[in-house]
Design a protein around this motif. Sequence first.
Motif, PDB file in Angstrom:
ATOM      1  N   GLY A  14      -3.683   0.235  -4.122  1.00 60.21           N
ATOM      2  CA  GLY A  14      -3.112   0.066  -5.447  1.00 60.21           C
ATOM      3  C   GLY A  14      -2.817   1.399  -6.095  1.00 60.21           C
ATOM      4  N   THR A  15      -2.038   1.357  -7.152  1.00 60.63           N
ATOM      5  CA  THR A  15      -1.699   2.541  -7.934  1.00 60.63           C
ATOM      6  C   THR A  15      -2.350   2.385  -9.303  1.00 60.63           C
ATOM      7  OG1 THR A  15       0.407   2.718  -6.778  1.00 60.63           O
ATOM      8  CG2 THR A  15       0.183   3.954  -8.828  1.00 60.63           C
ATOM      9  N   ALA A  38      -2.158   7.744  -9.481  1.00 62.66           N
ATOM     10  CA  ALA A  38      -2.789   8.045  -8.192  1.00 62.66           C
ATOM     11  C   ALA A  38      -2.904   6.776  -7.357  1.00 62.66           C
ATOM     12  CB  ALA A  38      -4.167   8.653  -8.406  1.00 62.66           C
ATOM     13  N   GLU A  39      -2.684   6.907  -6.052  1.00 63.86           N
ATOM     14  CA  GLU A  39      -2.802   5.775  -5.142  1.00 63.86           C
ATOM     15  C   GLU A  39      -4.229   5.708  -4.601  1.00 63.86           C
ATOM     16  OE1 GLU A  39      -0.917   4.421  -0.945  1.00 63.86           O
ATOM     17  OE2 GLU A  39       0.521   5.048  -2.477  1.00 63.86           O
ATOM     18  N   VAL A  40      -4.766   4.494  -4.518  1.00 57.97           N
ATOM     19  CA  VAL A  40      -6.154   4.272  -4.119  1.00 57.97           C
ATOM     20  C   VAL A  40      -6.206   3.282  -2.963  1.00 57.97           C
ATOM     21  CG1 VAL A  40      -8.370   3.336  -4.890  1.00 57.97           C
ATOM     22  CG2 VAL A  40      -6.998   4.700  -6.454  1.00 57.97           C
ATOM     23  N   LEU A  41      -7.088   3.546  -2.001  1.00 52.65           N
ATOM     24  CA  LEU A  41      -7.364   2.625  -0.900  1.00 52.65           C
ATOM     25  C   LEU A  41      -8.851   2.296  -0.931  1.00 52.65           C
ATOM     26  CD1 LEU A  41      -6.836   1.207   1.888  1.00 52.65           C
ATOM     27  CD2 LEU A  41      -7.353   3.419   2.927  1.00 52.65           C
ATOM     28  N   ASN A  55     -10.549   5.871  -1.162  1.00 53.69           N
ATOM     29  CA  ASN A  55      -9.808   7.050  -0.729  1.00 53.69           C
ATOM     30  C   ASN A  55      -8.767   7.302  -1.806  1.00 53.69           C
ATOM     31  OD1 ASN A  55      -8.030   8.876   0.537  1.00 53.69           O
ATOM     32  ND2 ASN A  55      -8.724   8.154   2.537  1.00 53.69           N
ATOM     33  N   ILE A  56      -8.832   8.492  -2.424  1.00 54.31           N
ATOM     34  CA  ILE A  56      -7.904   8.855  -3.489  1.00 54.31           C
ATOM     35  C   ILE A  56      -7.570  10.327  -3.337  1.00 54.31           C
ATOM     36  CG2 ILE A  56      -9.810   9.264  -5.099  1.00 54.31           C
ATOM     37  CD1 ILE A  56      -7.939   8.353  -7.367  1.00 54.31           C
ATOM     38  N   ARG A  57      -6.293  10.655  -3.434  1.00 58.58           N
ATOM     39  CA  ARG A  57      -5.835  12.049  -3.340  1.00 58.58           C
ATOM     40  C   ARG A  57      -6.381  12.760  -2.099  1.00 58.58           C
ATOM     41  NH1 ARG A  57      -3.269  13.009  -8.110  1.00 58.58           N
ATOM     42  NH2 ARG A  57      -3.968  11.775  -9.878  1.00 58.58           N
ATOM     43  N   SER A  58      -6.377  12.063  -0.968  1.00 61.09           N
ATOM     44  CA  SER A  58      -6.780  12.597   0.339  1.00 61.09           C
ATOM     45  C   SER A  58      -8.254  12.945   0.451  1.00 61.09           C
ATOM     46  CB  SER A  58      -5.937  13.819   0.704  1.00 61.09           C
ATOM     47  OG  SER A  58      -4.578  13.483   0.740  1.00 61.09           O
TER      48      SER A  58
END
Length: 80
Positions: A14-15, A38-41, A55-58
């Motif tokens: 999600g964003t 930011a994109e989140v997994l 997982n956010i911003r690598s």
Amino acid sequence: MQKKLSEFKIGERGTIVKVVGEGKVRRRLFDMGVTPGAEVLMRKKAPLGDPLEINIRSYELTLRKVEASCVTLEVIDEKR
């Protein structure tokens, strides 16, 4: 579709749309890079659902469920 980070299932993406909460909690989330856009997994959840690993911003970040409930995301549909 929007939902809170604490409601995400493992593997969902999600964003971030908005971050709410009291001053200190919100500031802490912003300092860790949890900001709108930011994109989140969702990577892992503990057996009882607390804490969550995302997982956010690598990088991997672990949040408590209370903190995760302050973050609203737009779900990214993987099927498209």
